[in-house]
Design a protein around this motif. Structure first.
Motif, short mmCIF file in Angstrom:
data_model
loop_
_atom_site.label_atom_id
_atom_site.label_comp_id
_atom_site.label_asym_id
_atom_site.label_seq_id
_atom_site.Cartn_x
_atom_site.Cartn_y
_atom_site.Cartn_z
N CYS A 14 0.83 -1.20 0.00
CA CYS A 14 0.00 0.00 0.00
C CYS A 14 0.87 1.26 0.00
O CYS A 14 0.62 2.20 -0.76
CB CYS A 14 -0.92 -0.04 1.21
SG CYS A 14 -2.28 1.11 1.15
N TRP A 17 2.41 2.00 -3.36
CA TRP A 17 1.48 2.64 -4.30
C TRP A 17 1.44 4.14 -4.07
O TRP A 17 1.47 4.92 -5.01
CB TRP A 17 0.07 2.06 -4.14
CG TRP A 17 -0.33 1.35 -5.38
CD1 TRP A 17 -0.18 0.03 -5.64
CD2 TRP A 17 -0.89 1.94 -6.55
NE1 TRP A 17 -0.61 -0.23 -6.91
CE2 TRP A 17 -1.06 0.92 -7.48
CE3 TRP A 17 -1.26 3.23 -6.90
CZ2 TRP A 17 -1.60 1.14 -8.74
CZ3 TRP A 17 -1.80 3.45 -8.15
CH2 TRP A 17 -1.96 2.40 -9.05
N ALA A 70 -3.00 -3.46 -4.46
CA ALA A 70 -4.38 -3.30 -4.94
C ALA A 70 -5.19 -2.44 -3.98
O ALA A 70 -5.98 -1.59 -4.41
CB ALA A 70 -5.03 -4.68 -5.09
N LEU A 71 -4.98 -2.63 -2.69
CA LEU A 71 -5.67 -1.81 -1.69
C LEU A 71 -5.26 -0.34 -1.82
O LEU A 71 -6.10 0.55 -1.75
CB LEU A 71 -5.36 -2.33 -0.29
CG LEU A 71 -6.02 -1.60 0.87
CD1 LEU A 71 -7.53 -1.73 0.79
CD2 LEU A 71 -5.52 -2.16 2.19
N ALA A 73 -4.25 1.15 -4.55
CA ALA A 73 -4.90 1.67 -5.76
C ALA A 73 -6.37 1.97 -5.49
O ALA A 73 -6.90 3.00 -5.94
CB ALA A 73 -4.77 0.67 -6.90
N TYR A 74 -7.03 1.09 -4.76
CA TYR A 74 -8.44 1.30 -4.44
C TYR A 74 -8.63 2.57 -3.60
O TYR A 74 -9.52 3.37 -3.88
CB TYR A 74 -8.98 0.08 -3.69
CG TYR A 74 -10.41 0.24 -3.25
CD1 TYR A 74 -11.44 0.15 -4.17
CD2 TYR A 74 -10.72 0.50 -1.92
CE1 TYR A 74 -12.76 0.30 -3.77
CE2 TYR A 74 -12.02 0.66 -1.51
CZ TYR A 74 -13.05 0.55 -2.45
OH TYR A 74 -14.35 0.71 -2.04
N ILE A 75 -7.79 2.74 -2.61
CA ILE A 75 -7.88 3.92 -1.74
C ILE A 75 -7.67 5.19 -2.55
O ILE A 75 -8.41 6.17 -2.41
CB ILE A 75 -6.87 3.83 -0.58
CG1 ILE A 75 -7.29 2.73 0.39
CG2 ILE A 75 -6.73 5.16 0.14
CD1 ILE A 75 -6.22 2.36 1.40
N THR A 77 -8.14 5.66 -5.82
CA THR A 77 -9.25 5.92 -6.73
C THR A 77 -10.49 6.38 -5.99
O THR A 77 -11.22 7.23 -6.48
CB THR A 77 -9.58 4.69 -7.60
OG1 THR A 77 -9.86 3.57 -6.76
CG2 THR A 77 -8.43 4.36 -8.53
N ARG A 78 -10.75 5.84 -4.82
CA ARG A 78 -11.90 6.27 -4.02
C ARG A 78 -11.72 7.72 -3.57
O ARG A 78 -12.64 8.50 -3.60
CB ARG A 78 -12.10 5.38 -2.79
CG ARG A 78 -12.47 3.95 -3.11
CD ARG A 78 -13.83 3.84 -3.69
NE ARG A 78 -14.81 4.27 -2.70
CZ ARG A 78 -16.09 4.45 -2.95
NH1 ARG A 78 -16.55 4.23 -4.15
NH2 ARG A 78 -16.91 4.85 -2.02
#
Length: 88
Positions: A14, A17, A70-71, A73-75, A77-78
């Motif tokens: 994380c 990223w 991946a987490l 990237a998700y954070i 983008t959110r």
């Protein structure tokens, strides 16, 4: 592999990223020293994870690291979607 180790590598993935995105921003802004420093840190983290996977022959570490990426990237983008809504 225990939960603490899994959380460590999820956190590293994380964080990497975030570092990667901050490096891109530094490149766009022309912050040369920041970009070079962040590339160095990214490479050290990546090599640390790779060497740990090879030494321990434990792909669980790699999977935890990938989940962390991946987490991250998700954070990101959110967070980007929230910022777009607040500007509207």
């Amino acid at each position: 592999m225990n939960l603490l180790v899994v959380l460590l590598y999820v956190g590293i993935g994380c964080a990497e990223w975030w570092i990667s995105l901050r490096r891109n921003l530094a490149c766009v802004r022309g912050e040369t020293v920041m970009a070079v420093s962040l590339v160095f840190i990214e490479n050290v983290l990546g090599l640390f994870v790779l060497s740990t996977i090879i030494k321990n022959d434990d792909w669980g570490i790699g999977i935890a690291y990938a989940i962390g990426g991946a987490l991250g990237a998700y954070i990101v983008t959110r967070r980007g979607k929230k910022n777009e809504k607040s500007k509207s």
